[in-house]
Design a protein around this motif. Structure first.
Motif, PDB file in Angstrom:
ATOM      1  N   PHE A 153      39.355  11.675 -12.162  1.00 42.03           N
ATOM      2  CA  PHE A 153      38.422  11.724 -11.035  1.00 42.03           C
ATOM      3  C   PHE A 153      36.997  11.556 -11.536  1.00 42.03           C
ATOM      4  CE2 PHE A 153      38.390  16.187 -12.343  1.00 42.03           C
ATOM      5  CZ  PHE A 153      37.090  16.611 -12.114  1.00 42.03           C
ATOM      6  N   ILE A 154      36.165  11.047 -10.635  1.00 44.80           N
ATOM      7  CA  ILE A 154      34.725  10.968 -10.854  1.00 44.80           C
ATOM      8  C   ILE A 154      34.110  11.943  -9.861  1.00 44.80           C
ATOM      9  CG2 ILE A 154      32.681   9.478 -10.804  1.00 44.80           C
ATOM     10  CD1 ILE A 154      34.637   7.081 -11.148  1.00 44.80           C
ATOM     11  N   PRO A 155      33.408  12.996 -10.318  1.00 40.16           N
ATOM     12  CA  PRO A 155      32.911  14.008  -9.387  1.00 40.16           C
ATOM     13  C   PRO A 155      32.087  13.406  -8.249  1.00 40.16           C
ATOM     14  CG  PRO A 155      32.611  14.724 -11.642  1.00 40.16           C
ATOM     15  CD  PRO A 155      33.047  13.288 -11.712  1.00 40.16           C
ATOM     16  N   VAL A 156      32.273  13.960  -7.053  1.00 39.56           N
ATOM     17  CA  VAL A 156      31.518  13.500  -5.892  1.00 39.56           C
ATOM     18  C   VAL A 156      30.297  14.391  -5.689  1.00 39.56           C
ATOM     19  CG1 VAL A 156      33.566  12.557  -4.783  1.00 39.56           C
ATOM     20  CG2 VAL A 156      32.852  14.878  -4.224  1.00 39.56           C
ATOM     21  N   ASN A 157      29.241  13.795  -5.192  1.00 42.96           N
ATOM     22  CA  ASN A 157      28.012  14.528  -4.911  1.00 42.96           C
ATOM     23  C   ASN A 157      28.171  15.262  -3.579  1.00 42.96           C
ATOM     24  OD1 ASN A 157      25.427  15.416  -4.312  1.00 42.96           O
ATOM     25  ND2 ASN A 157      24.419  13.490  -4.841  1.00 42.96           N
ATOM     26  N   LEU A 158      28.100  16.565  -3.606  1.00 42.99           N
ATOM     27  CA  LEU A 158      28.280  17.360  -2.393  1.00 42.99           C
ATOM     28  C   LEU A 158      27.325  16.964  -1.274  1.00 42.99           C
ATOM     29  CD1 LEU A 158      28.853  21.047  -3.549  1.00 42.99           C
ATOM     30  CD2 LEU A 158      30.344  19.707  -2.074  1.00 42.99           C
ATOM     31  N   ASN A 159      26.156  16.470  -1.643  1.00 45.44           N
ATOM     32  CA  ASN A 159      25.144  16.163  -0.637  1.00 45.44           C
ATOM     33  C   ASN A 159      25.259  14.764  -0.035  1.00 45.44           C
ATOM     34  OD1 ASN A 159      23.663  18.632  -0.482  1.00 45.44           O
ATOM     35  ND2 ASN A 159      22.850  18.210  -2.517  1.00 45.44           N
ATOM     36  N   ASP A 165      35.651  10.408   0.358  1.00 47.45           N
ATOM     37  CA  ASP A 165      35.461  11.019  -0.955  1.00 47.45           C
ATOM     38  C   ASP A 165      36.035  12.431  -0.970  1.00 47.45           C
ATOM     39  OD1 ASP A 165      34.085   8.840  -1.981  1.00 47.45           O
ATOM     40  OD2 ASP A 165      32.108   9.664  -1.521  1.00 47.45           O
ATOM     41  N   ILE A 166      35.679  13.212   0.045  1.00 46.40           N
ATOM     42  CA  ILE A 166      36.100  14.610   0.103  1.00 46.40           C
ATOM     43  C   ILE A 166      37.611  14.715   0.288  1.00 46.40           C
ATOM     44  CG2 ILE A 166      35.843  16.801   1.328  1.00 46.40           C
ATOM     45  CD1 ILE A 166      32.988  15.773   2.144  1.00 46.40           C
ATOM     46  N   LEU A 167      38.149  13.878   1.157  1.00 46.08           N
ATOM     47  CA  LEU A 167      39.586  13.921   1.418  1.00 46.08           C
ATOM     48  C   LEU A 167      40.416  13.482   0.221  1.00 46.08           C
ATOM     49  CD1 LEU A 167      39.703  12.588   5.086  1.00 46.08           C
ATOM     50  CD2 LEU A 167      40.289  14.898   4.307  1.00 46.08           C
ATOM     51  N   ARG A 178      34.556  19.251   6.860  1.00 49.71           N
ATOM     52  CA  ARG A 178      33.601  19.859   7.794  1.00 49.71           C
ATOM     53  C   ARG A 178      32.671  20.842   7.084  1.00 49.71           C
ATOM     54  NH1 ARG A 178      37.145  21.621  10.874  1.00 49.71           N
ATOM     55  NH2 ARG A 178      37.224  23.826  10.262  1.00 49.71           N
ATOM     56  N   GLU A 179      33.239  21.707   6.241  1.00 50.06           N
ATOM     57  CA  GLU A 179      32.421  22.735   5.598  1.00 50.06           C
ATOM     58  C   GLU A 179      31.499  22.147   4.534  1.00 50.06           C
ATOM     59  OE1 GLU A 179      32.486  25.265   7.248  1.00 50.06           O
ATOM     60  OE2 GLU A 179      34.433  25.085   8.219  1.00 50.06           O
ATOM     61  N   PHE A 180      31.989  21.193   3.765  1.00 48.73           N
ATOM     62  CA  PHE A 180      31.142  20.567   2.747  1.00 48.73           C
ATOM     63  C   PHE A 180      29.912  19.939   3.391  1.00 48.73           C
ATOM     64  CE2 PHE A 180      34.161  19.628  -1.090  1.00 48.73           C
ATOM     65  CZ  PHE A 180      34.554  20.952  -1.104  1.00 48.73           C
ATOM     66  N   LYS A 181      30.109  19.336   4.552  1.00 55.99           N
ATOM     67  CA  LYS A 181      29.004  18.647   5.214  1.00 55.99           C
ATOM     68  C   LYS A 181      28.110  19.626   5.989  1.00 55.99           C
ATOM     69  CE  LYS A 181      30.151  14.647   7.153  1.00 55.99           C
ATOM     70  NZ  LYS A 181      30.939  13.677   7.948  1.00 55.99           N
ATOM     71  N   GLU A 182      28.698  20.688   6.512  1.00 57.42           N
ATOM     72  CA  GLU A 182      27.948  21.638   7.340  1.00 57.42           C
ATOM     73  C   GLU A 182      26.829  22.321   6.573  1.00 57.42           C
ATOM     74  OE1 GLU A 182      28.634  25.820   9.817  1.00 57.42           O
ATOM     75  OE2 GLU A 182      30.356  24.564   9.287  1.00 57.42           O
TER      76      GLU A 182
END
Length: 215
Positions: A153-159, A165-167, A178-182
């Motif tokens: 994996f290549i880490p994803v930027n939370l922001n 990417d998240i899924l 939902r929570e990562f984006k909230e």
């Protein structure tokens, strides 16, 4: 605008509309049949080579594993040989971070070997699968490159991470999208532990944390 110019512009628009949409690839390599050892069910885990119901139960009881090296230590401790552990990794694995994995961790990737241990490290920092396909594809074919990618994996930027990417993170699901984006903008790991910890326990929070960065 002349008639010729109008025809030229119309042709450009038509070509653009006919072109296939570009499909973006998420940041965890697409599985070619390998499951995530940290999230696969105990029942399915028992079907993996060299697993017994007792070992599968014990594995589920101690996971999540923070790295493939940690899983490897567990399997050897359960009586598997290194060769049997490598057979296991053909079907179940703990993804390695392309940007931080050690040489020993890369060597646990089926089909990697010493050459890929060198190449994975040489092309850091990895930023996309397009880069991976290009650089690793110089040494092996497209099929072999895809097989290697499924272990990484290549880490994803939370922001900035997209839903896709998240899924791609094993076990994340729509709720974490939902929570990562909230809670954006993310500014610290303490914030991540606090907010995501409202929904899952500390072990699961740490497991999810492996796949992301805050930038």
């Amino acid at each position: 605008m002349t008639i010729g110019t109008r025809w030229a512009l119309a042709a450009v628009v038509a070509i653009a509309m006919a072109a296939p949409a570009v499909t973006l690839r998420a940041q965890v390599g697409k599985s070619q049949g390998v499951v995530d050892a940290n999230t696969v069910s105990e029942q399915d885990l028992a079907k993996v080579p060299h697993m017994t119901p007792a070992i599968a139960k014990a594995l589920v009881g101690v996971r999540p594993f923070k790295s493939i090296a940690e899983l490897n230590t567990f399997l050897i401790g359960q009586g598997l040989t290194q060769e049997q552990a490598m057979d296991f990794y053909q079907k179940a694995f703990v993804h390695i971070n392309l940007n931080t994995a050690t040489r020993d961790e890369i060597l646990l990737v089926p089909g990697a070997g010493t050459r890929m241990a060198r190449e994975f490290a040489e092309y850091r920092p990895w930023k996309s699968w397009t880069q991976f396909d290009k650089e690793i594809g110089k040494y092996v074919g497209a099929g072999a490159t895809a097989k290697l990618a499924q272990y990484c994996f290549i880490p994803v930027n939370l922001n900035t991470a997209t839903d896709a990417d998240i899924l791609s993170i094993p076990g994340a699901g729509p709720r974490m999208v939902r929570e990562f984006k909230e809670y954006r903008p993310w500014k610290s790991w303490a914030q991540f532990d606090k907010e995501i910890g409202k929904y899952v326990g500390p072990k699961e929070t740490d497991r999810l944390k492996r796949y992301v960065v805050i930038e």
